[in-house]
Structures are given as structure tokens and as C-alpha cells.
Scaffold this motif. Structure first.
Motif, PDB file in Angstrom:
ATOM      1  N   SER A  12      -6.101  -1.325   2.861  1.00 18.05           N
ATOM      2  CA  SER A  12      -5.529  -0.396   1.874  1.00 18.05           C
ATOM      3  C   SER A  12      -4.542   0.746   2.589  1.00 18.05           C
ATOM      4  O   SER A  12      -4.752   0.833   3.981  1.00 18.05           O
ATOM      5  N   LYS A  13      -3.912   0.967   1.860  1.00 18.68           N
ATOM      6  CA  LYS A  13      -3.126   2.124   2.672  1.00 18.68           C
ATOM      7  C   LYS A  13      -3.562   3.763   2.591  1.00 18.68           C
ATOM      8  O   LYS A  13      -4.812   3.862   1.879  1.00 18.68           O
ATOM      9  N   ALA A  14      -3.036   4.407   3.411  1.00 23.90           N
ATOM     10  CA  ALA A  14      -3.862   5.765   3.557  1.00 23.90           C
ATOM     11  C   ALA A  14      -3.390   7.108   2.341  1.00 23.90           C
ATOM     12  O   ALA A  14      -2.996   7.693   2.884  1.00 23.90           O
ATOM     13  N   PHE A  15      -3.828   6.543   1.455  1.00 24.52           N
ATOM     14  CA  PHE A  15      -4.206   7.765   0.299  1.00 24.52           C
ATOM     15  C   PHE A  15      -5.022   7.184  -0.568  1.00 24.52           C
ATOM     16  O   PHE A  15      -5.455   6.079  -0.862  1.00 24.52           O
ATOM     17  N   THR A  16      -5.599   8.240  -1.063  1.00 22.44           N
ATOM     18  CA  THR A  16      -6.860   8.116  -2.117  1.00 22.44           C
ATOM     19  C   THR A  16      -6.750   6.777  -2.890  1.00 22.44           C
ATOM     20  O   THR A  16      -7.581   5.813  -2.987  1.00 22.44           O
ATOM     21  N   GLY A  44       0.844   3.521   6.317  1.00 22.46           N
ATOM     22  CA  GLY A  44       1.638   3.585   5.369  1.00 22.46           C
ATOM     23  C   GLY A  44       1.972   1.960   4.766  1.00 22.46           C
ATOM     24  O   GLY A  44       1.250   1.112   5.134  1.00 22.46           O
ATOM     25  N   THR A  45       3.286   1.917   4.051  1.00 20.62           N
ATOM     26  CA  THR A  45       3.428   0.521   3.547  1.00 20.62           C
ATOM     27  C   THR A  45       3.704  -0.541   4.370  1.00 20.62           C
ATOM     28  O   THR A  45       3.228  -1.543   4.207  1.00 20.62           O
ATOM     29  N   GLN A  46       4.506   0.133   5.383  1.00 20.35           N
ATOM     30  CA  GLN A  46       4.850  -0.927   6.501  1.00 20.35           C
ATOM     31  C   GLN A  46       3.536  -1.549   7.142  1.00 20.35           C
ATOM     32  O   GLN A  46       3.761  -2.625   7.367  1.00 20.35           O
ATOM     33  N   PRO A  61      -3.606  -3.517  -2.093  1.00 24.28           N
ATOM     34  CA  PRO A  61      -2.996  -2.995  -3.471  1.00 24.28           C
ATOM     35  C   PRO A  61      -1.491  -2.596  -2.880  1.00 24.28           C
ATOM     36  O   PRO A  61      -1.269  -2.071  -2.141  1.00 24.28           O
ATOM     37  N   GLU A  62      -0.686  -3.068  -3.659  1.00 27.18           N
ATOM     38  CA  GLU A  62       0.783  -2.544  -3.771  1.00 27.18           C
ATOM     39  C   GLU A  62       1.176  -2.269  -5.017  1.00 27.18           C
ATOM     40  O   GLU A  62       0.528  -2.571  -6.098  1.00 27.18           O
ATOM     41  N   TYR A  63       2.546  -1.906  -5.010  1.00 20.95           N
ATOM     42  CA  TYR A  63       3.351  -1.467  -6.267  1.00 20.95           C
ATOM     43  C   TYR A  63       4.531  -2.106  -6.365  1.00 20.95           C
ATOM     44  O   TYR A  63       5.225  -2.355  -5.326  1.00 20.95           O
ATOM     45  N   THR A  64       5.084  -2.577  -7.523  1.00 23.09           N
ATOM     46  CA  THR A  64       6.002  -3.550  -7.738  1.00 23.09           C
ATOM     47  C   THR A  64       7.211  -2.684  -7.168  1.00 23.09           C
ATOM     48  O   THR A  64       8.281  -3.306  -6.509  1.00 23.09           O
ATOM     49  N   GLY A  65       7.688  -1.467  -7.322  1.00 22.29           N
ATOM     50  CA  GLY A  65       8.686  -0.891  -6.907  1.00 22.29           C
ATOM     51  C   GLY A  65       8.892  -0.766  -5.588  1.00 22.29           C
ATOM     52  O   GLY A  65       9.879  -0.853  -4.856  1.00 22.29           O
ATOM     53  N   THR A  66       7.856  -0.582  -4.736  1.00 18.62           N
ATOM     54  CA  THR A  66       7.676  -0.343  -3.382  1.00 18.62           C
ATOM     55  C   THR A  66       7.779  -1.869  -2.576  1.00 18.62           C
ATOM     56  O   THR A  66       8.599  -1.776  -1.726  1.00 18.62           O
ATOM     57  N   LEU A  67       7.608  -2.706  -3.337  1.00 16.10           N
ATOM     58  CA  LEU A  67       7.612  -4.024  -2.632  1.00 16.10           C
ATOM     59  C   LEU A  67       9.148  -4.551  -2.899  1.00 16.10           C
ATOM     60  O   LEU A  67       9.790  -5.176  -1.989  1.00 16.10           O
ATOM     61  N   ASN A 102       1.861   3.986 -10.918  1.00 12.11           N
ATOM     62  CA  ASN A 102       1.880   5.098  -9.924  1.00 12.11           C
ATOM     63  C   ASN A 102       3.134   5.298  -9.457  1.00 12.11           C
ATOM     64  O   ASN A 102       3.407   4.901  -8.501  1.00 12.11           O
ATOM     65  N   GLY A 103       3.976   5.951 -10.109  1.00  8.93           N
ATOM     66  CA  GLY A 103       5.429   6.083  -9.621  1.00  8.93           C
ATOM     67  C   GLY A 103       5.493   7.478  -8.750  1.00  8.93           C
ATOM     68  O   GLY A 103       4.842   8.627  -8.743  1.00  8.93           O
ATOM     69  N   TYR A 104       6.654   7.508  -8.211  1.00  8.57           N
ATOM     70  CA  TYR A 104       7.123   8.854  -7.715  1.00  8.57           C
ATOM     71  C   TYR A 104       7.741   9.677  -8.642  1.00  8.57           C
ATOM     72  O   TYR A 104       8.299   9.388  -9.528  1.00  8.57           O
ATOM     73  N   ALA A 105       7.666  11.056  -8.499  1.00 11.14           N
ATOM     74  CA  ALA A 105       8.295  11.813  -9.349  1.00 11.14           C
ATOM     75  C   ALA A 105       8.691  13.179  -8.504  1.00 11.14           C
ATOM     76  O   ALA A 105       7.688  13.409  -7.625  1.00 11.14           O
ATOM     77  N   SER A 136       5.596  12.079   4.887  1.00  5.79           N
ATOM     78  CA  SER A 136       6.440  11.398   5.706  1.00  5.79           C
ATOM     79  C   SER A 136       7.148  10.100   5.686  1.00  5.79           C
ATOM     80  O   SER A 136       8.001   9.645   5.803  1.00  5.79           O
ATOM     81  N   GLU A 137       6.420   9.317   4.777  1.00  4.70           N
ATOM     82  CA  GLU A 137       6.857   7.940   4.248  1.00  4.70           C
ATOM     83  C   GLU A 137       7.735   8.016   3.259  1.00  4.70           C
ATOM     84  O   GLU A 137       8.878   7.315   3.114  1.00  4.70           O
ATOM     85  N   PHE A 138       7.647   9.009   2.345  1.00  8.48           N
ATOM     86  CA  PHE A 138       9.015   9.208   1.471  1.00  8.48           C
ATOM     87  C   PHE A 138      10.249   9.487   2.020  1.00  8.48           C
ATOM     88  O   PHE A 138      11.344   9.259   1.363  1.00  8.48           O
ATOM     89  N   PRO A 140      12.185   8.740   4.614  1.00  8.74           N
ATOM     90  CA  PRO A 140      13.261   7.680   4.886  1.00  8.74           C
ATOM     91  C   PRO A 140      13.298   6.677   4.171  1.00  8.74           C
ATOM     92  O   PRO A 140      14.097   5.632   4.149  1.00  8.74           O
ATOM     93  N   ARG A 141      12.407   6.517   3.113  1.00  2.92           N
ATOM     94  CA  ARG A 141      12.380   5.542   2.120  1.00  2.92           C
ATOM     95  C   ARG A 141      13.874   5.514   1.105  1.00  2.92           C
ATOM     96  O   ARG A 141      14.428   6.462   0.890  1.00  2.92           O
ATOM     97  N   THR A 142      14.359   4.166   1.106  1.00  2.00           N
ATOM     98  CA  THR A 142      15.535   4.072   0.094  1.00  2.00           C
ATOM     99  C   THR A 142      15.084   4.477  -1.167  1.00  2.00           C
ATOM    100  O   THR A 142      16.115   4.896  -1.932  1.00  2.00           O
ATOM    101  N   ASP A 205      10.220   1.018 -11.356  1.00  2.31           N
ATOM    102  CA  ASP A 205       8.931   1.086 -12.244  1.00  2.31           C
ATOM    103  C   ASP A 205       7.897   0.583 -10.858  1.00  2.31           C
ATOM    104  O   ASP A 205       8.333  -0.058  -9.934  1.00  2.31           O
ATOM    105  N   TYR A 206       6.737   1.276 -10.681  1.00  7.22           N
ATOM    106  CA  TYR A 206       5.833   1.115  -9.837  1.00  7.22           C
ATOM    107  C   TYR A 206       4.512   0.584 -10.206  1.00  7.22           C
ATOM    108  O   TYR A 206       3.375   1.592 -10.165  1.00  7.22           O
ATOM    109  N   SER A 207       4.407  -0.479 -10.770  1.00  3.41           N
ATOM    110  CA  SER A 207       3.191  -1.108 -11.449  1.00  3.41           C
ATOM    111  C   SER A 207       2.334  -1.572 -10.344  1.00  3.41           C
ATOM    112  O   SER A 207       2.762  -2.185  -9.406  1.00  3.41           O
TER     113      SER A 207
HETATM  114  N1  PBE Z   1       3.853   5.014  -4.778  1.00  3.91           N
HETATM  115  C1  PBE Z   1       3.650   6.458  -5.170  1.00  3.91           C
HETATM  116  C2  PBE Z   1       3.850   5.163  -3.452  1.00  3.91           C
HETATM  117  C3  PBE Z   1       2.758   5.871  -3.409  1.00  3.91           C
HETATM  118  C4  PBE Z   1       2.372   6.675  -4.534  1.00  3.91           C
HETATM  119  C5  PBE Z   1       3.051   4.073  -5.443  1.00  3.91           C
HETATM  120  C6  PBE Z   1       5.206   4.953  -4.940  1.00  3.91           C
HETATM  121  C7  PBE Z   1       3.613   3.706  -2.509  1.00  3.91           C
HETATM  122  O1  PBE Z   1       2.433   3.505  -2.318  1.00  3.91           O
HETATM  123  O2  PBE Z   1       4.484   3.117  -2.626  1.00  3.91           O
END
Ligand code: PBE
Length: 268
Positions: A12-16, A44-46, A61-67, A102-105, A136-138, A140-142, A205-207
Motif C-alpha cells: 500500500s502507499k503511505a496514506f490512510t 509514494g506511487t513510484q 490499490p491504485e487509481y486509474t488517473g494515477t496509472l 478519490n481525486g485530487y482537487a 511532496s508527491e503532488f 512534481p507530478r504532471t 478520473d481517479y477510480s
Molecule cells: N490520488 C488522490 C492520489 C492520492 C489521493 C488518489 C489521486 C494517488 O494516490 O495517486
């Protein structure tokens, strides 16, 4: 080969939320008779992606937009089918969506946003001296600050990296004017925060999905089937409530995950 009971490793990544989802997968696979270790909050993601591609973990667990954006470097919207085709040559598969996004805003204190007349991300152009605090991950991300400032031509230079858990405190104290939100953050419901409208449609979209090694189907079919019970099983409200158990009530991730499973997935 020695045929012992299957062993798998969940990451898992380092957030709740990521840790809670990792725990849900871990406990479901354990209930299916698999020996499971949860390499929790890897980074982080990487870091999580590298662990998966190296075979150090079998799923996370990952999110489509992140992938799409951060991992595969896509710049155009991608469908789940396209993402699946892109990861297949790496020996990876993607579950069906778990059922929430779970998207960014971007968020500001309601009062401050009102005072400055900021409703959209474009409105930020008129306020160059605002102080931003991003995880910190946010930065440099494109699909993060780097891409956002280019797309919206944002002039702010006071940008601070911080742990996401501390961001809300920074807003509340007035030390920061704006932070990036995760849309399933439990703390969002607590504070009077205005989510700025992404008027240029920047964020994808971050499904939520489970990314896993394709060979799991042979190595640990029962574990995989158990983890896939999460598909379509978690709506946004459920996920926010789980995050709240941890972030607001101080319950541990394994206990929060176990509580949901007892309620929703009573084992046979
Ligand atoms: N997100 C929002 C980030 C963290 C929360 C899902 C886009 C991610 O893990 O990629």
C-alpha cells in the motif's frame, strides 16, 4: 516444487486510504486461507509501482488517473481497457473499479475563498501571492502542481511541500491559503473548505482499482478471488467513513478494515 499453502504479499502507499484498502485485501485473502503479509505504507506511487513490477509485492490499490498520468505518462484520457492493454506486457492486471473515485482537487478555507472571490482554479491567476501547501508527491507530478501551473498559467511561487496529514492544519491556522485535497479525505467534511472548480478540466478520473501480478491467478487463485470481492463493493460514502475511522477517530487501519469486513463480507 513444494506445494505449500500459497503466500502472497500486499502493498500500500503511505496514506490512510491506501493502507485501509491494503488491509481489506489482506484480510480477505487471509480468510481465503492464504498466508499474507501487508507491506504497509511503502511510500509514494513510484515506490509501490516499482515493488509491484519487481515482484516484491503481488498487488496494491491504485487509481486509474494515477496509472495513466503518473505511471504510464499518458497525456490524453485513457479507458480502463487501454490501461489494461498497457500493463499486460508487464505481467500485470487491473481489477474492475472498486466503486469510488478519490481525486485530487484544490481547496481553500471557505471564508478566505469568499473574501478573494475565488471559485475556480482560473481565478487563482489574480492572486499571485497566495501560499500553497502540497504533498511532496503532488508537486512534481504532471497531473499535480507541475502540470496544473502550466495548464492554468498560475503565477504562485510560494509552494511548500508537506505531509498530506498536516495540510488541513496549515489551512486552519492560516499558515497556508490553499492545499490539494483528496476527495475522499475524512477531514474535508469537518472543515469549511471550498473545493475550487477545475474549470479547464485538468484532473483525470481517479477510480480506485487493484493492480496485481497476472500470475496470481495460478499461484493463489482463492486469494485473488477473495480480493476481487472488493470490486464494485466500496462506494464513496463507505470509503470516506473508513477514512474517518482512522483519521478522525484514531482507530488503526486493520481494525477499521476488519470492522467493514465483518459488517459487509461475513465469511461463510
Ligand atoms: N490520488 C488522490 C492520489 C492520492 C489521493 C488518489 C489521486 C494517488 O494516490 O495517486
Amino acid at each position: 516444487a513444494v506445494a505449500g499453502p500459497p503466500r502472497i504479499s500486499v502493498g500500500s502507499k503511505a496514506f490512510t486510504e491506501s493502507v485501509v484498502l491494503g488491509e481489506l485485501a489482506t484480510q480477505l485473502a487471509r480468510d481465503a486461507g492464504t498466508t499474507v503479509t501487508h507491506d504497509s505504507a511503502l511510500g509514494g506511487t513510484q515506490t509501490a509501482w516499482l515493488a509491484l513490477t519487481r515482484g516484491e509485492i503481488d498487488l496494491y490499490p491504485e487509481y486509474t488517473g494515477t496509472l495513466s498520468r503518473d505511471i504510464l505518462g499518458r497525456t490524453e484520457p485513457t479507458t480502463l481497457a487501454e490501461l489494461r492493454a498497457a500493463v499486460a506486457p508487464l505481467g500485470l492486471k487491473i481489477s474492475e473499479p472498486l466503486g469510488f473515485v478519490n481525486g485530487y482537487a484544490l481547496g481553500m478555507r471557505e471564508e478566505r475563498a469568499e473574501e478573494l472571490g475565488v471559485e475556480t482554479i482560473s481565478d487563482l491567476r489574480a492572486h499571485p501571492s497566495l501560499r500553497f501547501g502540497f504533498s511532496s508527491e503532488f508537486v512534481p507530478r504532471t497531473d499535480g502542481w507541475k502540470g496544473l501551473r502550466a495548464k492554468y498559467r498560475l503565477p504562485q511561487t510560494e509552494v511548500q511541500g508537506l505531509e498530506h496529514e498536516l495540510a488541513y492544519r496549515g489551512l486552519a491556522s492560516g499558515a497556508l491559503d490553499l492545499i490539494e485535497l483528496y476527495t475522499t479525505d475524512a477531514k474535508l467534511s469537518q472543515a469549511a473548505i471550498r473545493q475550487l472548480k477545475d474549470d479547464a478540466g485538468f484532473f483525470p478520473d481517479y477510480s480506485a482499482v487493484i493492480l496485481y501480478r497476472a500470475d496470481l491467478a495460478e499461484r493463489a487463485p482463492d486469494a485473488l478471488a477473495a480480493v476481487r470481492r472488493l470490486e464494485g463493493a466500496l462506494d464513496e460514502e463507505t470509503m470516506i467513513a473508513l477514512n474517518a475511522r482512522v483519521d478522525l477517530e484514531g482507530v488503526s487501519e486493520p481494525v477499521a478494515a476488519g470492522g467493514l469486513l465483518a459488517e459487509r463480507f461475513p465469511s461463510a
